[in-house]
Scaffold this motif. Structure first.
Motif, mmCIF file in Angstrom:
data_model
loop_
_atom_site.group_PDB
_atom_site.id
_atom_site.type_symbol
_atom_site.label_atom_id
_atom_site.label_comp_id
_atom_site.label_asym_id
_atom_site.label_seq_id
_atom_site.Cartn_x
_atom_site.Cartn_y
_atom_site.Cartn_z
ATOM 1 N N ALA A 32 11.758 -1.930 0.119
ATOM 2 C CA ALA A 32 10.912 -0.988 -0.635
ATOM 3 C C ALA A 32 11.758 0.111 -1.262
ATOM 4 N N VAL A 33 13.005 0.257 -0.822
ATOM 5 C CA VAL A 33 13.887 1.263 -1.403
ATOM 6 C C VAL A 33 14.168 0.975 -2.878
ATOM 7 N N LEU A 34 13.923 -0.254 -3.317
ATOM 8 C CA LEU A 34 14.125 -0.594 -4.726
ATOM 9 C C LEU A 34 13.103 0.084 -5.631
ATOM 10 N N LEU A 35 12.127 0.761 -5.033
ATOM 11 C CA LEU A 35 11.245 1.627 -5.835
ATOM 12 C C LEU A 35 12.025 2.773 -6.462
ATOM 13 N N LEU A 36 13.087 3.221 -5.804
ATOM 14 C CA LEU A 36 13.841 4.367 -6.331
ATOM 15 C C LEU A 36 14.417 4.085 -7.716
ATOM 16 N N PRO A 37 15.138 2.971 -7.936
ATOM 17 C CA PRO A 37 15.596 2.712 -9.309
ATOM 18 C C PRO A 37 14.446 2.482 -10.279
ATOM 19 N N ALA A 38 13.342 1.916 -9.816
ATOM 20 C CA ALA A 38 12.183 1.742 -10.703
ATOM 21 C C ALA A 38 11.658 3.090 -11.166
ATOM 22 N N ASP A 55 3.546 18.267 -11.071
ATOM 23 C CA ASP A 55 3.379 19.554 -10.360
ATOM 24 C C ASP A 55 4.613 19.987 -9.578
ATOM 25 N N GLY A 56 5.650 19.135 -9.505
ATOM 26 C CA GLY A 56 6.911 19.530 -8.877
ATOM 27 C C GLY A 56 6.943 19.469 -7.367
ATOM 28 N N THR A 57 5.912 18.923 -6.722
ATOM 29 C CA THR A 57 5.881 18.825 -5.261
ATOM 30 C C THR A 57 6.378 17.441 -4.841
ATOM 31 N N TRP A 58 7.610 17.373 -4.348
ATOM 32 C CA TRP A 58 8.240 16.090 -4.104
ATOM 33 C C TRP A 58 8.238 15.647 -2.649
ATOM 34 N N TRP A 59 7.989 16.538 -1.697
ATOM 35 C CA TRP A 59 8.123 16.124 -0.302
ATOM 36 C C TRP A 59 7.114 15.055 0.123
ATOM 37 N N PRO A 60 5.846 15.067 -0.365
ATOM 38 C CA PRO A 60 4.950 13.965 0.035
ATOM 39 C C PRO A 60 5.458 12.604 -0.448
ATOM 40 N N TYR A 61 5.998 12.590 -1.649
ATOM 41 C CA TYR A 61 6.565 11.353 -2.198
ATOM 42 C C TYR A 61 7.701 10.851 -1.311
ATOM 43 N N GLY A 62 8.622 11.734 -0.960
ATOM 44 C CA GLY A 62 9.749 11.332 -0.121
ATOM 45 C C GLY A 62 9.309 10.868 1.254
ATOM 46 N N ALA A 87 0.835 -1.210 0.000
ATOM 47 C CA ALA A 87 0.000 0.000 0.000
ATOM 48 C C ALA A 87 0.865 1.253 0.000
ATOM 49 N N GLY A 88 1.900 1.264 0.832
ATOM 50 C CA GLY A 88 2.781 2.431 0.876
ATOM 51 C C GLY A 88 3.518 2.649 -0.425
ATOM 52 N N ALA A 89 3.983 1.563 -1.045
ATOM 53 C CA ALA A 89 4.723 1.684 -2.302
ATOM 54 C C ALA A 89 3.824 2.177 -3.430
ATOM 55 N N THR A 90 2.582 1.698 -3.456
ATOM 56 C CA THR A 90 1.657 2.146 -4.501
ATOM 57 C C THR A 90 1.266 3.601 -4.293
ATOM 58 N N ALA A 91 1.082 3.984 -3.027
ATOM 59 C CA ALA A 91 0.800 5.399 -2.739
ATOM 60 C C ALA A 91 1.986 6.266 -3.147
ATOM 61 N N ALA A 92 3.205 5.810 -2.863
ATOM 62 C CA ALA A 92 4.390 6.571 -3.258
ATOM 63 C C ALA A 92 4.480 6.701 -4.774
ATOM 64 N N THR A 93 4.091 5.649 -5.499
ATOM 65 C CA THR A 93 4.127 5.709 -6.965
ATOM 66 C C THR A 93 3.111 6.707 -7.491
ATOM 67 N N LEU A 94 1.936 6.746 -6.888
ATOM 68 C CA LEU A 94 0.932 7.742 -7.292
ATOM 69 C C LEU A 94 1.440 9.153 -7.013
ATOM 70 N N LEU A 95 2.075 9.348 -5.856
ATOM 71 C CA LEU A 95 2.643 10.662 -5.527
ATOM 72 C C LEU A 95 3.809 11.007 -6.447
ATOM 73 N N PHE A 96 4.547 9.998 -6.879
ATOM 74 C CA PHE A 96 5.626 10.206 -7.851
ATOM 75 C C PHE A 96 5.066 10.760 -9.165
ATOM 76 N N VAL A 97 3.988 10.160 -9.656
ATOM 77 C CA VAL A 97 3.374 10.625 -10.906
ATOM 78 C C VAL A 97 2.887 12.063 -10.760
ATOM 79 N N ARG A 98 2.309 12.367 -9.628
ATOM 80 C CA ARG A 98 1.819 13.738 -9.396
ATOM 81 C C ARG A 98 2.992 14.717 -9.327
ATOM 82 N N ALA A 99 4.067 14.299 -8.656
ATOM 83 C CA ALA A 99 5.207 15.200 -8.492
ATOM 84 C C ALA A 99 5.880 15.504 -9.825
ATOM 85 N N VAL A 100 5.920 14.517 -10.723
ATOM 86 C CA VAL A 100 6.492 14.765 -12.051
ATOM 87 C C VAL A 100 5.751 15.890 -12.742
#
Length: 494
Positions: free
Chosen positions: A161-167, A141-148, A126-139
């Protein structure tokens, strides 16, 4: 989002009380009921990677300790994940793609399996999928802190789950992102890595816990692919074909991530990186990359959308018949895989069933009887189901699990184990079945001492086998010199 989430919730709640926990769930259950200081003490020795999960589980089990309460957080997390997959599909493509992707996730046997596990993996997904959704939004609108922030928290639930970063880096490359986007993502990624450093330092000192893992092979990768796309041949080949079609949209307009451009790296990069690293030091288990499953339904739904568009002579209108056709196809796949879902709700589908073992103990073992656990980890049965062992005597235990800051308690040394066993003439043994059968070697001097004494000085008698565990009575044979002698035969008539 709503329909996939409801389907996942219904499937997750179905058969949630299986009547028995298996060994990993039992660890969650007994540790999650400890006080915070005692959990903290444990994490200095083992299971630091699960520490946050145990702390989150504690208030849940404080309300009502039981199997259903233990598994409810995983059901809720899987429900959220299905909704987030749907949201990703709708944002990256269109609403019906999101609907199909979310439903595909909800009916996937792998998702359903971990939705009913009292472990952290569904929460990590759930956390990884939420982070991916926030990643798409940040690309965009430029708001990266929620993703991080979300990805950092997810990595503390499980560090892989850190392997999401290279993905996500591959997704940025496929989207041909600009320098501003790369800088924003790089700053967030650096913050995630920095936040994870303490966990990595501690968990490296506990790496002996992974000594049981084996090097993954090509068969391992094939099994994971089948779990991602569908374990039965009919579902697997259809989904694989649709996923390949979905790759047509891998690269879109410059700076715009596509559905396939996000889904493919998500489903491929974490497992591949972990499998490659495991060629040098085995680290891979499929549950460690459960979160990568979210990419598979997105790819399949993207392919289905392209097929649907190609069927008509022009782009299909906004008609309810198209999404409905996809929903019916997913319903058919659910019916086809229904026997697998039913089988998964049987406690015998897990490596062991501690509930069944405890019931066997309750039937056979009397108060006051000595009990020996081989190896010590099988004491998990007594810690999880103490009622079956009430009044029994744990022969080699010197300190309880919670008080000693260990998972299974502290036992006497090898010499003391031999002395204690020398004072009993019968002992009930709860043991790993393979270990007693000689198909495994005891892992420590204490375990070797237990096995040696049992093999040399006792004979096994009454036995109850429950999956991977055995409950067996061992009795010390009576010496012929000390045994009562039968009376001499009377002389017959002369």
């Amino acid at each position: 989002m709503g329909v996939p989430a409801l389907v996942m919730l219904a499937l997750g709640l179905w058969g949630l009380d299986r009547g028995g926990m298996w060994r990993d769930e039992a660890v969650s259950f007994q540790v999650g009921r400890r006080t915070v200081p005692r959990i903290w003490l444990l994490l200095h020795d083992v299971d630091a990677v699960h520490g946050l999960y145990y702390l989150l589980l504690r208030p849940v089990l404080a309300v009502h300790p039981g199997e259903v309460a233990l598994r409810l957080p995983s059901v809720c997390a899987a429900t959220v994940t299905a909704g987030l997959v749907a949201a990703l599909g709708a944002r990256l493509a269109r609403p019906r793609v999101g609907l199909w992707a979310g439903l595909l996730y909800a009916v996937a046997p792998m998702a359903g399996h971990y939705a009913q596990e009292g472990r952290s993996y569904a929460l990590v997904a759930a956390g990884a999928t939420a982070a991916t959704l926030l990643f798409v939004r940040a690309v965009r609108d430029g708001t990266w802190w929620p993703y991080g922030a979300v990805l950092s928290l997810t990595c503390w639930l499980h560090e892989f789950a850190v392997l999401l970063l290279p993905a996500h880096a591959v997704s940025l490359a496929l989207a041909r992102a600009g320098a501003r986007v790369w800088r924003g993502w790089g700053s967030a990624a650096a913050a995630v890595v920095a936040a994870l450093v303490p966990m990595v330092v501690v968990s490296r000192g506990q790496s002996a816990q992974l000594a049981w893992l084996r090097t993954p092979t090509a068969d391992t990768a094939e099994r994971l692919l089948r779990r991602f796309l569908g374990p039965t041949d009919e579902v697997f080949w259809v989904c694989l074909a649709l996923a390949v079609v979905g790759l047509v949209g891998l690269v879109g307009r410059r700076g715009e991530p596509t559905c396939a451009g996000v889904a493919l790296p998500l489903v491929v990069v974490p497992p591949v990186v972990l499998m490659l690293a495991s060629q040098f030091s085995p680290l891979y288990v499929d549950r460690y990359v459960l979160y990568a499953l979210s990419g598979a339904p997105l790819l399949v739904a993207s392919g289905a959308e392209r097929v649907a568009g190609a069927v008509g002579r022009r782009p299909l209108p906004r008609s309810p018949s198209v999404p409905l056709a996809g929903v019916l196809a997913i319903a058919l796949s659910l019916l086809h895989q229904f026997p697998l879902l039913q089988e998964d709700r049987d406690p015998r589908s897990r490596p062991d069933d501690l509930g069944a073992v405890s019931r066997a103990v309750a039937r056979k073992v009397e108060p006051g009887d000595p009990v020996l656990f081989l190896p010590a980890s099988t004491r998990n049965v007594a810690l999880t189901y103490p009622g079956a062992f009430r009044g029994t005597r744990d022969v080699v235990l010197v300190a309880g699990a919670a008080g000693s800051g260990t998972l299974y308690g502290r036992e006497a040394g090898p010499a003391e184990v031999r002395r204690r066993l020398a004072r009993v003439d019968r002992v009930w043994v709860v043991a790993d079945r393979k270990l007693l059968a000689g198909r495994g070697a005891p892992g420590s001097p204490v375990e070797r001492a237990k096995a040696d004494v049992l093999g040399r000085e006792f004979l096994g008698q009454d036995e109850a086998v429950r999956g991977g565990l055995t409950v067996r009575l061992y009795v010390r044979p009576v010496s012929p010199l000390l045994a009562p002698q039968p009376p001499p035969p009377r002389p017959g008539p002369s």
